[in-house]
Each structure stands twice: as structure tokens, then as C-alpha cells.
Design an enzyme around this catalytic site. Structure first.
Site, short mmCIF file in Angstrom:
data_model
loop_
_atom_site.label_atom_id
_atom_site.label_comp_id
_atom_site.label_asym_id
_atom_site.label_seq_id
_atom_site.Cartn_x
_atom_site.Cartn_y
_atom_site.Cartn_z
CE1 TYR A 72 12.09 -3.04 -18.46
CE2 TYR A 72 13.68 -1.45 -19.32
CZ TYR A 72 13.26 -2.77 -19.17
OH TYR A 72 13.98 -3.79 -19.71
CG ASP A 109 16.85 3.29 -13.42
OD1 ASP A 109 17.85 3.68 -14.06
OD2 ASP A 109 16.16 2.31 -13.73
CE LYS A 124 17.83 2.98 -22.46
NZ LYS A 124 16.95 2.68 -21.34
C1 LIG Z 1 16.88 1.30 -20.53
C2 LIG Z 1 16.67 1.36 -19.06
C3 LIG Z 1 17.12 0.35 -18.19
C4 LIG Z 1 17.75 -0.91 -18.71
O1 LIG Z 1 18.96 -0.67 -19.37
P1 LIG Z 1 19.51 -1.81 -20.38
O2 LIG Z 1 20.83 -1.26 -20.83
O3 LIG Z 1 18.49 -1.94 -21.46
O4 LIG Z 1 19.66 -3.04 -19.58
C5 LIG Z 1 16.97 0.52 -16.84
N1 LIG Z 1 16.38 1.62 -16.33
C6 LIG Z 1 15.93 2.61 -17.11
C7 LIG Z 1 15.33 3.83 -16.51
C8 LIG Z 1 16.04 2.50 -18.51
O5 LIG Z 1 15.54 3.45 -19.29
#
Ligand SMILES: *Cc1c(COP(=O)(O)O)cnc(C)c1O
Length: 436
Positions: free
Chosen positions: A150, A245, A273
Site C-alpha cells: 500500500y 516506500d 508516520k
Molecule cells: C500509511 C502509508 C502510506 C500513506 O500515508 P498517509 O500519511 O496515510 O497518507 C503510504 N505508504 C505506506 C507504506 C504507508 O504505510
């Protein structure tokens, strides 16, 4: 199975009914609605350390930790105090600030894999910008992503593999033009053959491969290091940028995230995060050469009204400073391993089909004994077992993210005694799950 004992959630239930009048599904982010578990979502009013309290005054040991950011637990005193001190001087100026420099320096000085960075306000924004940067840098437009990763709600990444022989993706959300989805190729994780074949055919059109190096949004699909190394090698060979990511893994599996954990140099890294200490912050980072393509130095445009606002920077700075302490990650991993072993050993002794996957301070409860490295290996039926576990734990005072596909996070505020208590309650709940 219908789980109806939600007697201790009366106020949450009534607030949720009210919220449905204001917000689609009663929420401002879909998984919060508890659709895949049972009963109304908890409305939380306060958190301290590893615990939070809902509107009905129930206390829970929290393993969701706001979906990952709270590696120091709730209401960390240093973060809170620095935010308060900063906010007294104003919230945002739309100018550079010294605090932005301080957080940027702290991050870059402690990470061998990046030279320059840009702050944004969410993980989604970081990923969206990284993709644009990769396209601007390479002059190519297609990207490869992996099933089970994701990357936020970016148009071209809300895409799954097309059926049958179709190579190009189809969107998983309404509102995404087919032509966008077609720019994305979706491959299975941990499959070098599929990667080879796709690159051999399409490399001339591919700007970037994006992966969660520690896939933690659809179970915890730990990859073999050789697969990540293969990605690195092939990207070099074909002139494709490798994007890690690290919105979850960054500052979670180590100060240098998954890049440092596996010692693999990606071309661009995205963060979110933990980087914001509980405030909305994201970032993308790369070599100075690649980052020179970002405006105002280069032609790739990206901007943000509230980017790097001082309050968010203060929270991030106070948080990151604490995780740079000597031995921080070793301690986190050791106590997570002890906690996981307390549950795993119990389940093994009872013959329950449970396998807890863990890395650093992340854990995922899989109701299967198989080693799971790809999304299609997860048995959707096992989510019924998670539903019972989740419900049982809410009665007992332990909060897990409200879906069996979500991982759990241990924070620095979870003491050995807290974790022992949680493990005991989880084990008691496993007895209910498997009683049948
Ligand atoms: C949470 C997450 C996102 C999205 O971040 P948001 O702050 O919710 O927009 C993108 N990539 C990864 C791997 C994530 O865990």
C-alpha cells in the site's frame, strides 16, 4: 459468527451514530469504521504511554499506535512539551524556519542512504511526489508496484493486477481514469521471474519500481533479502529508479529504516508516520543529484502550504531525537521478540494454528503455519478468526488495529510488565478463538 457483546461501548456507539450524519461511513479514514471486525469503533478521548481511554472510560493497551507513528507511545512528554513551547509562538508562517533545518539535519546526519529531502504533510503526498520525481528524472512514465503493498491513496497506485494475460493494472477505486491505471504494472512480491520478464519487455517505458521493503499493510509480508537485492540490481541495469516506500518502516525497523536494515541503497525513499512524532508530516529524500530535479532547483513541481510548519517540525524533532539514543532499536526489538514468543509458545503448546511474524517492533498475527511472503498466500477465511480475537480483546482491554490484515506496533512506552499482561490477555483470547 455474530459478536454482539458491545455493552462497554455505549458512548462510542452513540457518537458513531452521530458521526454518520457528518462523515461518509462515520469516519475520516475508512479502516477506522470497524467494517472488518464487529461493533462500533472506539471513540478515544485520551492516551498516555501504551494505553488509551475511550469515551466509555475503558482503558486499553494499544498496539495500533495511531497506525504506526507513535513509536514513543501516547502523549510522550518531550514531544508534548516541545509542541506546546513551539505552538505558543504561532502555528505556521509560510516561510522557512530554523526548526525545519534542525529536523532535516537530524534526519540526514543519521542516514547514509539520503542526501537531501523535502518535507510534505502525509505519506500519500510523499509517495505521489516521489513518483513524479522519478518520472521527471527518467523521462519515462510507467511504474511497477507489487500486489500487497500500500502506498497511500495515490491515483496510479490504487491499482491491482489485471486479470488473465493483461499486463497493465486496473484501478481498485472508482474515480481513477483507466489511462492512469494503465501506467502501472502490478507484480507479485518475492517473484524474481515475473520481475525479469516484465523488465525485459517494458524497461524502456518504466520510470520506477516502488515497493514497501517491509510490506506491512497487508499482513507482514517479509521479503527475502535476495529479492530486494535483485530489485536494486535490475533497476541499475535497466535505468529504472528504485523507490523504497518507508512510510511505515522508516524509523521503525531502525534509524535508517529498511534501507539500513537490509543495507540496500534505493534511489528515492519516502517517509511518513514516525517522522512527524504524531503530527501530519511526510517526506521524500534521495541523492542531491536526484533531488536537484525538484522545484525551485529543477523542473519537477511540488509545493505545500503547511509543509514543514514549525509545530509539526517540533513534534518530529522531539520524537526523532529520542529514537537516535544509543540502543533504542535493539531494546525495542528485544522486548517485541519476548512478547511475541510469549504468545507463540502458548499457541504452539495448545496446538493452535498461529504464526506471529515480526521484524523490529512490528508484529502480525497470521492464522496459518505457512511462511507468507506474497499477498495471495493469505487465506481470507482466517480473517473470521481475527474478528473473534479482536472482539475478545476489546472486552479484555487490548486494542489491535481493526483488521486482520493490519500489523501491530510495540512502542517504547510498552514496558515488560505491560507486554506480559497483554500477552496473557491475548493468550486467553486465543482460547476463545479456538474453542469453537
Ligand atoms: C500509511 C502509508 C502510506 C500513506 O500515508 P498517509 O500519511 O496515510 O497518507 C503510504 N505508504 C505506506 C507504506 C504507508 O504505510
Amino acid at each position: 459468527m455474530e459478536l454482539t457483546n458491545t455493552i462497554n461501548r455505549k458512548k462510542s456507539a452513540s457518537l458513531f451514530e452521530e458521526a454518520k450524519q457528518y462523515f461518509p461511513g462515520g469516519v475520516n479514514s475508512p479502516v477506522r469504521a470497524f467494517k472488518s471486525v464487529s461493533g462500533p469503533p472506539l471513540f478515544i478521548k485520551e492516551g498516555n504511554g501504551c494505553r488509551f481511554i475511550d469515551e466509555d472510560d475503558n482503558t486499553y493497551i494499544d498496539f495500533c499506535c495511531s497506525w504506526g507513528p507513535l513509536i514513543l507511545g501516547h502523549n510522550n512528554p518531550q514531544v508534548r512539551d516541545f509542541v506546546i513551547e513551539t505552538v505558543k509562538k504561532g502555528t505556521s508562517f509560510g516561510t522557512p524556519t530554523k526548526l525545519g533545518n534542525q529536523l532535516g539535519k537530524l534526519i540526514l546526519d543519521n542516514n547514509r542512504y539520503i542526501e537531501k529531502m523535502r518535507f510534505v504533510s502525509s505519506g500519500t503526498e510523499a509517495v505521489m511526489s516521489a513518483i513524479r520525481l522519478a518520472r521527471g528524472f527518467t523521462g519515462k512514465s510507467k511504474i511497477i508496484k507489487f500486489d500487497g503493498c500500500y502506498h497511500g491513496h495515490v491515483d496510479s497506485l490504487l491499482v491491482k493486477a489485471g486479470s488473465g494475460l493483461a499486463t497493465f493494472g486496473v484501478s481498485t477505486s472508482a474515480g481513477i481514469p483507466e489511462v492512469f491505471a494503465k501506467e502501472t504494472i502490478v507484480l507479485p512480491l518475492n517473484d524474481q521471474a515475473a520481475l525479469d520478464k516484465t523488465l525485459a519487455e517494458y524497461a524502456d517505458d518504466i520510470a520506477a519500481i516502488i515497493i514497501e521493503p517491509v510490506p506491512a499493510n497487508n499482513g507482514l509480508l517479509l521479503q527475502e533479502k535476495s529479492f530486494l537485492e535483485c530489485l536494486r540490481l535490475k533497476c541499475h541495469k535497466y535505468g529504472v529508479l528504485l523507490i523504497f516506500d518507508e512510510v511505515i518502516s522508516g524509523f521503525r525497523v531502525g534509524l535508517e529504516g529498511a534501507a539500513g536494515y537490509y543495507d540496500i541503497q534505493p534511489d528515492i525513499i519516502t517517509y511518513g508516520k514516525i517522522i512527524g512524532g504524531g503530527m501530519p508530516v511526510g517526506a521524500y529524500a534521495a541523492s542531491a543529484e536526484i533531488m536537484a530535479h525538484i522545484a525551485p532547483d529543477g523542473p519537477v513541481y511540488q509545493a505545500g502550504t503547511l509543509s514543514a510548519n514549525p509545530v509539526a517540525m517540533a513534534a518530529g524533532y522531539a520524537a526523532i531525537q529520542q529514537v537516535t539514543q544509543e540502543g533504542f532499536y535493539e531494546k525495542m526489538q528485544a522486548k517485541t521478540e519476548t512478547f511475541v514468543a510469549q504468545i507463540q509458545n502458548y499457541c504452539d503448546a495448545k496446538g493452535y494454528e498461529v504464526n506471529i511474524v515480526t521484524i523490529g517492533s512490528i508484529f502480525w498475527i497470521a492464522f496459518s503455519k505457512d511462511t507468507i511472503r506474497a499477498a495471495d498466500q493469505i487465506d481470507a477465511k482466517s480473517m473470521e478468526l481475527f474478528k473473534v480475537l479482536h472482539h475478545e480483546l476489546l472486552q479484555k482491554g487490548v486494542y489491535l488495529g481493526p483488521s486482520g490484515y493490519e500489523v501491530g506496533f510495540v512502542s517504547a512506552a510498552h514496558s515488560a510488565a505491560d507486554l506480559e499482561e497483554a500477552a496473557r490477555l491475548i493468550n486467553e483470547s486465543m482460547d476463545v478463538v479456538f474453542r469453537k
